[in-house]
Each structure stands twice: as C-alpha cells, then as structure tokens.
Design an enzyme around this catalytic site. Structure first.
Site: not given
Ligand code: TPP
Length: 373
Positions: A257, A261, A270
């Site tokens: 990805r 998100h 993160y």
C-alpha cells in the site's frame, strides 16, 4: 488434487520482473500481447482514478478514499480474470476493480462521498456492494457461489480481501465452507503489508497467507501482486479450476500500500520512508511499460491514446462529484428492518429534533440537513 499440490511454491510467482524483463516459469505462460496491452491500459486508468479520487478528498468532494495506488495490478488483474457473467465481491479498497468491471467511476464513488450505501446497480454489473466490515463479503461470496452451483450455473465468484481480514473469524468460516462444499470461489488476498498500522508479522505466524489454504483443503498460491502478467496467469488458473468444478483456491498477492490507509491515517508514524521507496522501485505500471515498449507493442501513439482515455475518466469523475450528494438523514432508519421498530422511531425523533435545533441556530446547515432523496 494431491495434498502436496495444495501447498504454495517456495517462491512467489513472477512473469515480468521489476525491470520489465520476462521471467521463465515452468507452470505459467506469459499472457498474450493483446492481453498485456489491455491490462496496461487498465493500469493507466487505475492510477489516474486513484490520483483523482485522492485529490477529490483534499477538495472536500469525497469523504474518504482508501487508495489502491501501488496495488493496481491486483485490481486490474482481478477484474480481467473474470468472465462477464462472473461476480466480484470487493472491499472499500477495491473501487478500481469495481470500475474495471464496468461501473461508472462516479457511481463507484457514491459510497465514499457519503451519498448512499452503494451507488451502482449490483445485479447489472455483477459486482456486490463494497464491504467495509472486514471479511464479511467472503461469507456472502461463498453463499452466493454455493447458490449458483446448486442452480447448475457455471458462475465463478472472486472474493477480495486484505491481509488484515485473514485474521477475522469470517475468513475461516468462508474458506472452510467453500472447500467442504467445493464452491466456485477464488479468494484473492491483497497482502499489502499492513492493516492500517499493524504489519503482517503481527497478523500471522504462518509461513505465508497462502499456506493457510492446505488447512482448509484447497490450493494456495503466491503471486507478485505488482506484476499484472503473473496476477492474470495465477488468477486465470484459479478461475478455470473453480469453473470446472474443482472448487475454491486461495491466492495471496505480495504487494504494497504505497499511500496511507486513508486520508485519516498518518503512515509516517509506523513505517520507514525507505521501505516505501523500495516498493516504488517495483511499480506495476513502470515494469509493464518497459516490457511492452521493448517488444514494440506499446508505441508513443498508443501511450498517448491511453493517457487521453484516463484523462476523460478523471474529468467525468470531477464533473459528477462537483454536485453535492443529496442526503436524507431519515435514510439511516429506513431499510433496517421491514417494519420500523418503536426504538428506531424514537431514535429518529431524537435525531430530527437535533437537526431542527442545529438548523435554527445555523442556517448554513439547512442545505445539509434539509435534503430529501
Ligand atoms: C470487522 C471490522 N473490524 C475492524 C474494522 C476497522 N478497520 C477498517 S480497515 C482495517 C484494516 C484492514 O486491513 P486489511 O484487511 O489488510 O486491508 P487494507 O485496508 O490494507 O486493504 C480495520 C482494522 C472493520 N472495518 N471491520
């Protein structure tokens, strides 16, 4: 199928590497030039749709957009591997696959605009509504495919999910039932490395997600999810198996990805930028462009034609989404049950009162709360 044949191979299947070079494979053939050109056109559209939708979020025209930037080969591969009469069961991240199955982009965006639960005709397009509750669509897909099998139809159902969704109980129930009853479903997991901020290493201790397949008694396969040629070949095999009565398969695509998100997430908290850059070098579009240009199949004229087609899609999206969605708050209470319960009536009464109060205090809110569908 012998049990050892259900196990995934030790390497991830790849037919065109990150540099655009063809990789020989003893089991899978490179798709035809025509199929690869069609896939490339799909990838160009896909990237443009992702970029346009992300821009529309920044402009306040869409409430949210879970981008599949970087996962376009999975999106286009899934759509192209199916026949027109087959069905797709997508998630919130699969808008591009939905559009590649023939849904108008503006209709696919209605959910993300906050206009209605689903903006397209599910039956006409043979695309189930995009599911937000993780893995629920897998059960729907299995039930749907089971019904098709019982009726003697040769429909194949492709059920999409992410790596995080494989930790849901629904995933287990769907795969177990599908294998026991040899249901014609292809479970296609886009392992993009993260479930929001949770990395795959916290999701499973299995050697790979595809290894879970043998536990249910179905074949598991691993494919380079940034190589549309390999995605088409591996999904094509699974679709053919399902159509011939051979039952379900679990395909795991290794992809990434590339963006957060959603717009509500900050991925710098993160993951390292260096990891994102490593994956940028494995871009699905660039490698196919290199390959098709080297073979002479992709000319400058074709490239321009594809880019112009993608621009048309983007401009139609902008135009359609320039108009505010007409929302009626009472829709929240409609269609929940056949007859509305006294509790729902009470909740609607309270909400209506709240809305009326807001409207009196702030007339600018009238437009939002006053619409009716
Ligand atoms: C049943 C359920 N639990 C939690 C959530 C909240 N949630 C939304 S997306 C997401 C992560 C899903 O990750 P993955 O399945 O890997 O798919 P991706 O978003 O990476 O495509 C979570 C936990 C949800 N939508 N549904």
């Amino acid at each position: 199928m012998q049990h050892e044949d259900m196990l995934p191979r030790s390497t991830v299947t790849q037919l065109i590497d990150a540099h655009g070079t063809v990789v020989e494979d003893e089991q899978y053939a490179l798709p035809s030039v025509e199929a690869l050109l069609a896939a490339y056109r799909g990838l160009v559209d896909a990237r443009r749709i992702n970029d346009q939708a992300s821009a529309l979020v920044r402009q306040g025209r869409l409430a949210v957009y879970p981008s599949s930037h970087g996962q376009e080969a999975c999106q286009i591969g899934a759509a192209l591997a199916l026949s027109p009469d087959d069905w797709l069961f997508p998630t919130y991240r699969d808008s591009v696959a939905v559009i590649a199955r023939g849904v108008a982009p503006a209709e696919a965006m209605v959910l993300l605009q906050g206009g209605w639960h689903s903006g397209y005709d599910v039956r006409r397009h043979r695309v189930a509504p995009q599911a937000t509750p993780l893995a629920t669509q897998l059960l729907h897909a299995v039930g749907f495919a089971y019904a098709a099998k019982q009726r003697g139809e040769d429909t194949v159902v492709m059920a999409l999910c992410g790596d995080g969704a494989t930790s849901e109980g629904d995933f287990h129930e769907a795969l177990n039932f599908a294998a026991v009853f040899r249901v014609p479903v292809v479970f296609f997991v886009q392992n993009n490395g993260f479930a929001i901020s949770v990395p795959l290493s916290r999701q499973t201790a299995a050697p790979s997600l595809a290894h879970k397949a043998i536990g249910y008694g179905m074949p598991g396969r691993r494919v380079d999810g940034n190589d549309v040629a390999a995605v088409l070949a591996v999904l094509g095999e699974a679709v053919a198996l399902a159509r011939s009565g051979g039952g379900p398969s679990l395909i795991e695509a290794h992809t990434y990805r590339m963006q957060a998100h959603t717009n509500a997430d900050d991925d710098t908290r993160y993951r390292e930028r260096s990891e994102v850059e490593e994956w940028a070098a494995r871009d699905p579009l660039a490698r196919l462009r290199t390959h098709l240009t080297a073979t002479g199949a992709l000319t400058d004229a074709r490239e321009e034609e594809f880019a112009a087609g993608a621009e048309e899609i983007a401009s139609a999206m902008r135009e359609a989404l320039a108009v505010d969605a007409e929302v009626d708050p009472e829709d929240l209470f409609r269609f929940v049950t056949a007859t509305r319960s006294p509790q729902l009536d009470e909740q609607w009464r309270l909400l209506r009162g709240e809305i009326d109060r807001t409207r009196t205090e702030d007339p600018a809110q009238q437009q939002i709360h006053g619409g009716s569908r």
